[in-house]
Design an enzyme around this catalytic site. Structure first.
Site, mmCIF file in Angstrom:
data_model
loop_
_atom_site.group_PDB
_atom_site.id
_atom_site.type_symbol
_atom_site.label_atom_id
_atom_site.label_comp_id
_atom_site.label_asym_id
_atom_site.label_seq_id
_atom_site.Cartn_x
_atom_site.Cartn_y
_atom_site.Cartn_z
ATOM 1 N N TRP A 170 -8.060 -16.439 2.044
ATOM 2 C CA TRP A 170 -8.189 -16.917 0.665
ATOM 3 C C TRP A 170 -7.765 -18.384 0.525
ATOM 4 O O TRP A 170 -8.244 -19.081 -0.355
ATOM 5 C CB TRP A 170 -7.321 -16.083 -0.273
ATOM 6 C CG TRP A 170 -7.784 -14.688 -0.525
ATOM 7 C CD1 TRP A 170 -8.580 -14.260 -1.561
ATOM 8 C CD2 TRP A 170 -7.474 -13.519 0.229
ATOM 9 N NE1 TRP A 170 -8.774 -12.899 -1.492
ATOM 10 C CE2 TRP A 170 -8.107 -12.414 -0.394
ATOM 11 C CE3 TRP A 170 -6.716 -13.278 1.388
ATOM 12 C CZ2 TRP A 170 -8.001 -11.106 0.081
ATOM 13 C CZ3 TRP A 170 -6.612 -11.991 1.868
ATOM 14 C CH2 TRP A 170 -7.251 -10.923 1.223
ATOM 15 N N HIS B 104 0.813 -1.212 0.000
ATOM 16 C CA HIS B 104 0.000 0.000 0.000
ATOM 17 C C HIS B 104 0.849 1.266 0.000
ATOM 18 O O HIS B 104 0.406 2.309 -0.497
ATOM 19 C CB HIS B 104 -0.956 -0.009 1.191
ATOM 20 C CG HIS B 104 -2.142 -0.894 0.975
ATOM 21 N ND1 HIS B 104 -3.395 -0.611 1.474
ATOM 22 C CD2 HIS B 104 -2.272 -2.061 0.307
ATOM 23 C CE1 HIS B 104 -4.246 -1.562 1.119
ATOM 24 N NE2 HIS B 104 -3.572 -2.459 0.419
ATOM 25 N N HIS C 232 -2.512 -12.787 -2.514
ATOM 26 C CA HIS C 232 -3.691 -13.180 -1.751
ATOM 27 C C HIS C 232 -3.609 -14.607 -1.237
ATOM 28 O O HIS C 232 -4.533 -15.066 -0.570
ATOM 29 C CB HIS C 232 -4.957 -12.995 -2.592
ATOM 30 C CG HIS C 232 -5.484 -11.603 -2.549
ATOM 31 N ND1 HIS C 232 -6.560 -11.182 -3.280
ATOM 32 C CD2 HIS C 232 -5.068 -10.520 -1.852
ATOM 33 C CE1 HIS C 232 -6.797 -9.899 -3.027
ATOM 34 N NE2 HIS C 232 -5.893 -9.476 -2.174
#
Length: 362
Positions: free
Chosen positions: A260, A121, A244
């Site tokens: 996930w 991020h 993920h």
């Protein structure tokens, strides 16, 4: 250092042939905390050397006595390097890895995935048209950016790295956050990620606008718009989505819930296998739209995940990575390297001077 038994268990977890719903073979140093609505998805400047002649002399004498190849000054009891080398960054890497091992009190037993998310991020705000955003600056330290919805929960990762910053004040937050991501990926048995320092920290004026990070509730058009803005192609988008395999979502952050994969502390191509091979249905709950596996209803996928098998071009790469973990690792490493360096004004000629850190498993 991870114990020998943990390393054996983790290596076995990656090397063994898994059924789609086999329980995770390893819990080791890896971690399981990626959350926030993302697709993959207040500190001061570094301390400066004292100008005191006495401090300089004391530091120089100490460095000479230790046989160091650089000089440093004493600043509040912490050594501030002026010319940090590979070995110094390897030492920082080792300390991050040790903290991962020694602090299993976070979500699912480790901070590893949330460190990956922090690095992601911090980097994923880059805009190639304006040259703004990216990992250079660490502007998530400040409330405008730290408060963006996509960054919910990342204070835990920033706080986790604060003792490292205090111990090594010569490293910028920008370089430290990326090094934390590199360390977490490698310690979770992922591929080696080349690294080079050179990022600087900026003030709150450099905070990026909200909305630059992916929204996991959206589909392929949104995903492409976000990643094309940074300069990625379809293949790189799918490779980056493989992160993920790690961590989980949280209702108190993104609103979504669940992991996930069944082994969210080990990076493999299981994410792609599960996407292709399992049947997914809408989760019956009061939260935002997400999918659960029909067999156990213990795994989840987000709308942005599902576009990897709904979109023809994305699905082509999803199949390739599901079939070949080595190919996934190769492409993932290259895409992550690119992501982590977006917008960084590295010194000219340093492209071939990247470092590979030794994981604690070796």
């Amino acid at each position: 250092m991870a114990s020998a038994s943990r390393q054996i268990l983790r290596a076995a977890s990656r090397a063994s042939t898994r059924t789609a719903f086999a329980p995770a073979a390893s819990r080791g140093l890896a971690a399981r905390t990626i959350a926030g609505r993302r697709f993959y998805s207040s500190s001061s400047e570094p301390a400066k050397a004292s100008s005191s002649n006495l401090g300089w002399i004391a530091g120089a004498l100490a460095a000479a006595a230790a046989g160091a190849g650089y000089w440093y000054t004493q600043n509040g009891g912490a050594a501030t390097l002026t010319k940090p080398e590979f070995k110094d960054y390897q030492t920082v890497y080792n300390d991050i890895a040790s903290r991962l091992e020694e602090n299993p009190d976070y979500d699912d037993g480790s901070y590893g995935p949330v460190l990956v998310r922090l690095a992601w991020h911090a980097s994923g705000t880059y805009d190639k048209e304006t040259g703004t955003g990216g990992s250079n600056g660490a502007t998530m330290r400040f409330s405008p950016e730290g408060g963006h919805g996509a960054n919910a929960g990342l204070k835990a990762a920033r706080d986790f790295l604060e003792p490292i910053k205090a111990k090594y004040p010569w490293i910028t937050y920008s370089d430290l956050w990326i090094l934390g991501g590199v360390c977490a990926i490698q310690e979770m048995l992922g591929p080696k990620i080349p690294y080079r320092p050179g990022r600087s920290d900026k003030d709150a004026a450099a905070c990026t606008p909200d909305g630059r990070l992916p929204d996991a509730a959206q589909r392929q058009d949104h995903v492409r718009n976000i990643f094309y803005r940074m300069g990625f192609n379809d293949q790189e988008i799918v490779a980056l989505a493989g992160a993920h395999a790690l961590g989980r979502c949280h209702t108190d952050r993104s609103g979504f819930d669940g992991p996930w994969t069944f082994s969210p502390t080990v990076l493999t191509n299981d994410y792609f296998k599960l996407l292709l091979n399992e049947k997914w249905e809408y989760k019956k709950w009061d939260g935002p739209k997400q999918y659960v596996d029909s067999k156990t209803k213990s795994l989840m996928m987000l709308p942005a995940d599902m576009c990897l098998i709904e979109d023809k071009k994305f699905k082509e790469w999803t199949k390739k990575y599901a079939d070949d973990n080595d190919l996934f690792f190769k492409d993932f490493s290259a895409a992550v390297l690119k992501l982590f360096e977006l917008g960084v004004p590295f010194a000219e000629g340093t492209e071939n001077q990247r470092w590979i850190f030794k994981p604690t498993s070796e």
